[in-house]
Design a protein around this motif. Structure first.
Motif, PDB file in Angstrom:
ATOM      1  N   LEU A 199      47.937  35.480  59.602  1.00  0.00           N
ATOM      2  CA  LEU A 199      48.793  36.418  59.035  1.00  0.00           C
ATOM      3  C   LEU A 199      47.740  37.689  58.738  1.00  0.00           C
ATOM      4  CD1 LEU A 199      50.949  34.365  56.400  1.00  0.00           C
ATOM      5  CD2 LEU A 199      51.614  35.382  58.878  1.00  0.00           C
ATOM      6  N   ALA A 200      48.222  39.025  59.025  1.00  0.00           N
ATOM      7  CA  ALA A 200      47.473  39.988  59.339  1.00  0.00           C
ATOM      8  C   ALA A 200      47.330  40.546  57.891  1.00  0.00           C
ATOM      9  CB  ALA A 200      48.090  40.995  60.141  1.00  0.00           C
ATOM     10  N   PHE A 201      47.092  39.960  56.586  1.00  0.00           N
ATOM     11  CA  PHE A 201      46.913  40.391  55.332  1.00  0.00           C
ATOM     12  C   PHE A 201      45.753  41.549  55.293  1.00  0.00           C
ATOM     13  CE2 PHE A 201      48.772  36.154  53.659  1.00  0.00           C
ATOM     14  CZ  PHE A 201      50.038  36.782  53.588  1.00  0.00           C
ATOM     15  N   ARG A 202      45.906  42.564  54.515  1.00  0.00           N
ATOM     16  CA  ARG A 202      44.862  43.382  54.343  1.00  0.00           C
ATOM     17  C   ARG A 202      43.955  42.714  53.306  1.00  0.00           C
ATOM     18  NH1 ARG A 202      46.693  48.535  55.989  1.00  0.00           N
ATOM     19  NH2 ARG A 202      48.879  48.761  56.177  1.00  0.00           N
ATOM     20  N   SER A 203      42.649  43.043  53.578  1.00  0.00           N
ATOM     21  CA  SER A 203      41.614  42.599  52.731  1.00  0.00           C
ATOM     22  C   SER A 203      41.493  43.416  51.376  1.00  0.00           C
ATOM     23  CB  SER A 203      40.224  42.169  53.417  1.00  0.00           C
ATOM     24  OG  SER A 203      39.691  43.424  53.857  1.00  0.00           O
ATOM     25  N   GLN A 204      40.954  42.929  50.192  1.00  0.00           N
ATOM     26  CA  GLN A 204      40.919  43.979  49.177  1.00  0.00           C
ATOM     27  C   GLN A 204      39.792  44.985  49.285  1.00  0.00           C
ATOM     28  OE1 GLN A 204      40.687  42.656  44.829  1.00  0.00           O
ATOM     29  NE2 GLN A 204      38.663  43.113  45.112  1.00  0.00           N
ATOM     30  N   ASN A 205      38.433  44.382  49.714  1.00  0.00           N
ATOM     31  CA  ASN A 205      37.418  45.158  50.006  1.00  0.00           C
ATOM     32  C   ASN A 205      37.079  45.585  51.461  1.00  0.00           C
ATOM     33  OD1 ASN A 205      36.944  44.598  47.336  1.00  0.00           O
ATOM     34  ND2 ASN A 205      35.649  42.887  47.621  1.00  0.00           N
ATOM     35  N   GLY A 206      38.166  45.938  52.232  1.00  0.00           N
ATOM     36  CA  GLY A 206      38.002  46.539  53.319  1.00  0.00           C
ATOM     37  C   GLY A 206      38.305  47.838  53.793  1.00  0.00           C
ATOM     38  N   GLY A 207      38.650  48.569  52.626  1.00  0.00           N
ATOM     39  CA  GLY A 207      38.860  50.102  52.605  1.00  0.00           C
ATOM     40  C   GLY A 207      40.315  50.400  52.687  1.00  0.00           C
ATOM     41  N   ASP A 208      41.186  49.498  52.671  1.00  0.00           N
ATOM     42  CA  ASP A 208      42.604  49.906  52.514  1.00  0.00           C
ATOM     43  C   ASP A 208      43.076  50.214  51.409  1.00  0.00           C
ATOM     44  OD1 ASP A 208      43.119  49.561  55.462  1.00  0.00           O
ATOM     45  OD2 ASP A 208      43.709  47.405  55.029  1.00  0.00           O
ATOM     46  N   TYR A 209      42.553  49.739  50.296  1.00  0.00           N
ATOM     47  CA  TYR A 209      42.848  50.231  48.777  1.00  0.00           C
ATOM     48  C   TYR A 209      41.924  51.105  48.274  1.00  0.00           C
ATOM     49  CZ  TYR A 209      45.884  46.121  50.033  1.00  0.00           C
ATOM     50  OH  TYR A 209      46.705  45.385  50.397  1.00  0.00           O
ATOM     51  N   ASP A 210      42.493  51.791  47.156  1.00  0.00           N
ATOM     52  CA  ASP A 210      41.512  52.544  46.571  1.00  0.00           C
ATOM     53  C   ASP A 210      40.849  52.035  45.211  1.00  0.00           C
ATOM     54  OD1 ASP A 210      43.427  52.603  44.368  1.00  0.00           O
ATOM     55  OD2 ASP A 210      44.107  54.595  44.902  1.00  0.00           O
ATOM     56  N   GLY A 263      28.662  43.089  42.052  1.00  0.00           N
ATOM     57  CA  GLY A 263      29.623  42.621  40.904  1.00  0.00           C
ATOM     58  C   GLY A 263      30.970  42.924  41.073  1.00  0.00           C
ATOM     59  N   ARG A 264      31.449  43.325  42.512  1.00  0.00           N
ATOM     60  CA  ARG A 264      32.853  43.494  42.576  1.00  0.00           C
ATOM     61  C   ARG A 264      33.487  42.064  42.730  1.00  0.00           C
ATOM     62  NH1 ARG A 264      35.356  48.011  44.971  1.00  0.00           N
ATOM     63  NH2 ARG A 264      37.108  47.411  46.151  1.00  0.00           N
ATOM     64  N   ALA A 265      34.717  41.999  42.470  1.00  0.00           N
ATOM     65  CA  ALA A 265      35.497  40.724  42.293  1.00  0.00           C
ATOM     66  C   ALA A 265      35.799  40.462  43.885  1.00  0.00           C
ATOM     67  CB  ALA A 265      36.738  41.068  41.713  1.00  0.00           C
ATOM     68  N   GLN A 266      35.577  39.248  44.103  1.00  0.00           N
ATOM     69  CA  GLN A 266      35.739  38.890  45.816  1.00  0.00           C
ATOM     70  C   GLN A 266      37.169  38.061  45.660  1.00  0.00           C
ATOM     71  OE1 GLN A 266      32.274  36.337  46.079  1.00  0.00           O
ATOM     72  NE2 GLN A 266      31.375  37.938  47.699  1.00  0.00           N
ATOM     73  N   ARG A 267      37.945  38.471  46.316  1.00  0.00           N
ATOM     74  CA  ARG A 267      39.446  38.055  46.385  1.00  0.00           C
ATOM     75  C   ARG A 267      40.281  38.671  47.438  1.00  0.00           C
ATOM     76  NH1 ARG A 267      40.513  40.801  40.552  1.00  0.00           N
ATOM     77  NH2 ARG A 267      40.467  43.028  41.015  1.00  0.00           N
ATOM     78  N   TYR A 268      41.454  38.113  47.605  1.00  0.00           N
ATOM     79  CA  TYR A 268      42.077  38.831  48.991  1.00  0.00           C
ATOM     80  C   TYR A 268      41.283  38.947  49.994  1.00  0.00           C
ATOM     81  CZ  TYR A 268      46.043  39.743  45.372  1.00  0.00           C
ATOM     82  OH  TYR A 268      46.844  39.324  44.511  1.00  0.00           O
ATOM     83  N   GLY A 269      40.715  37.718  50.642  1.00  0.00           N
ATOM     84  CA  GLY A 269      40.029  37.993  51.901  1.00  0.00           C
ATOM     85  C   GLY A 269      38.527  37.471  51.733  1.00  0.00           C
ATOM     86  N   SER A 270      38.329  37.482  50.441  1.00  0.00           N
ATOM     87  CA  SER A 270      36.989  36.839  50.336  1.00  0.00           C
ATOM     88  C   SER A 270      37.113  36.100  48.989  1.00  0.00           C
ATOM     89  CB  SER A 270      35.830  38.072  50.005  1.00  0.00           C
ATOM     90  OG  SER A 270      36.248  39.063  48.952  1.00  0.00           O
ATOM     91  N   GLY A 271      35.907  35.336  48.570  1.00  0.00           N
ATOM     92  CA  GLY A 271      36.015  34.544  47.391  1.00  0.00           C
ATOM     93  C   GLY A 271      35.615  33.241  47.541  1.00  0.00           C
ATOM     94  N   GLY A 272      36.083  32.400  46.438  1.00  0.00           N
ATOM     95  CA  GLY A 272      35.412  31.096  46.599  1.00  0.00           C
ATOM     96  C   GLY A 272      35.984  30.092  47.415  1.00  0.00           C
ATOM     97  N   LEU A 273      37.013  30.291  48.113  1.00  0.00           N
ATOM     98  CA  LEU A 273      37.377  29.265  49.142  1.00  0.00           C
ATOM     99  C   LEU A 273      37.394  29.935  50.446  1.00  0.00           C
ATOM    100  CD1 LEU A 273      40.215  27.769  47.142  1.00  0.00           C
ATOM    101  CD2 LEU A 273      38.013  26.877  47.120  1.00  0.00           C
ATOM    102  N   VAL A 274      36.696  30.928  50.928  1.00  0.00           N
ATOM    103  CA  VAL A 274      36.550  31.420  52.188  1.00  0.00           C
ATOM    104  C   VAL A 274      36.040  30.062  53.096  1.00  0.00           C
ATOM    105  CG1 VAL A 274      34.862  32.754  53.717  1.00  0.00           C
ATOM    106  CG2 VAL A 274      35.920  33.682  51.516  1.00  0.00           C
ATOM    107  N   GLY A 275      36.416  30.217  54.361  1.00  0.00           N
ATOM    108  CA  GLY A 275      35.897  29.490  55.371  1.00  0.00           C
ATOM    109  C   GLY A 275      36.859  28.064  55.695  1.00  0.00           C
ATOM    110  N   ARG A 276      38.155  28.334  54.792  1.00  0.00           N
ATOM    111  CA  ARG A 276      39.112  27.246  54.841  1.00  0.00           C
ATOM    112  C   ARG A 276      40.509  27.914  55.543  1.00  0.00           C
ATOM    113  NH1 ARG A 276      35.769  26.567  51.234  1.00  0.00           N
ATOM    114  NH2 ARG A 276      34.795  24.612  50.915  1.00  0.00           N
ATOM    115  N   ARG A 277      41.059  27.215  56.366  1.00  0.00           N
ATOM    116  CA  ARG A 277      42.320  27.779  57.082  1.00  0.00           C
ATOM    117  C   ARG A 277      43.415  26.780  56.420  1.00  0.00           C
ATOM    118  NH1 ARG A 277      43.642  29.714  62.782  1.00  0.00           N
ATOM    119  NH2 ARG A 277      41.744  31.186  62.017  1.00  0.00           N
TER     120      ARG A 277
END
Length: 274
Positions: free
Chosen positions: A223-234, A130-144
């Motif tokens: 670009l080395a953006f941090r992902s929301q659900n990768g552990g960098d954010y609380d 139920g977690r929001a998928q954004r900043y590295g995951s989400g509806g448009l994953v797989g596109r560059r």
């Protein structure tokens, strides 16, 4: 590659028009498929309104709710649906525009406003958590995605100490907040400076850079953006104190060293689930 070339300039005889023609020709010469969205030529309407969702103008418009309902029931405006189909077909998106007042032309901003509706590019939930998928995951994953922009100012004035500010910071809302947010992989932008008085030699150099960037896109380091659900954010989506310790500003949202990357690969996902 299956490329959507998203283009926003009112005159095809412009520098932007020439770069667009060169870029698409290069891609097609090398066997890539390209579809275009030339927003000015299309007469694209950039304004979100009741008609986008077949919504009664007499009623209050909750854009998020109504846009998701229209998406799910197939009642989005036909022009929105056509553009969404192009985007879903693509695996690569080129976003091209002249930098006007430190941002995109309004017609291009309106393309994102109208297409990126709730349930498509935002408000996409992980069915397991139920977690929001954004900043590295989400509806448009797989596109560059790659931004191609022209700037009147010279490169020094849009550098890290230039009066106009670092061009990467100027483009951060688009690169991070619009493209990375719904999960697209974002590569460094291609910026053509000095666009107002570009010499023939400078133009040839710009075309050469464009050719090289397009033909190496699949291998380009993103670009080395941090992902929301990768552990960098609380749990409040604030960067953890041990990440970029003592720093603030936009740069903290980029990964900075191998140790952080290793943490993301090993413990990050587990930590994000808790």
């Amino acid at each position: 590659m299956q490329v959507l070339w998203l283009y926003a300039h009112p005159d095809p005889r412009s520098l932007n028009g020439a770069l667009r023609d060169e870029g698409i020709a290069v891609l097609r010469e090398h066997g890539h498929e390209v579809v275009e969205s030339d927003l000015y030529a299309m007469g694209w309407d950039p304004v979100v309104g009741h008609g986008d969702f077949q919504h009664d103008p007499a009623e209050r418009l909750d854009v998020l709710t109504e846009s998701q309902h229209a998406l799910e029931t197939g009642t989005l405006s036909p022009d929105i649906r056509r553009e969404q189909e192009k985007l879903l077909w693509s695996d690569t998106v080129i976003v091209q525009f002249p930098l006007w007042w430190f941002g995109m032309p309004a017609i291009l901003k309106g393309w994102f406003d109208r297409l990126f509706v709730q349930g498509f590019a935002q408000g996409v939930l992980d069915p397991r958590t139920g977690r929001a998928q954004r900043y590295g995951s989400g509806g448009l994953v797989g596109r560059r995605a790659m931004v191609l922009t022209t700037v009147g100012a010279n490169a020094a004035t849009t550098g890290p100490r230039g009066i106009h500010g670092d061009i990467n910071d100027t483009l951060f809302p688009l690169l991070h907040g619009t493209l990375w947010y719904p999960g697209m992989t974002v590569v460094p932008p291609l910026v053509v400076n000095g666009a107002v008085k570009l010499s023939d030699e400078e133009y040839k150099a710009a075309v050469g850079r464009l050719r090289e960037r397009l033909l190496t896109l699949p291998e380009t380091e993103p670009l080395a953006f941090r992902s929301q659900n990768g552990g960098d954010y609380d749990e409040h989506l604030v960067l953890r104190p041990e990440r970029a310790a003592g720093e603030e500003g936009l740069r903290i949202h980029y990964r900075t060293d191998d140790a952080e990357e290793q943490c993301e690969r090993t413990g990050g996902d587990e930590e994000a689930e808790r």
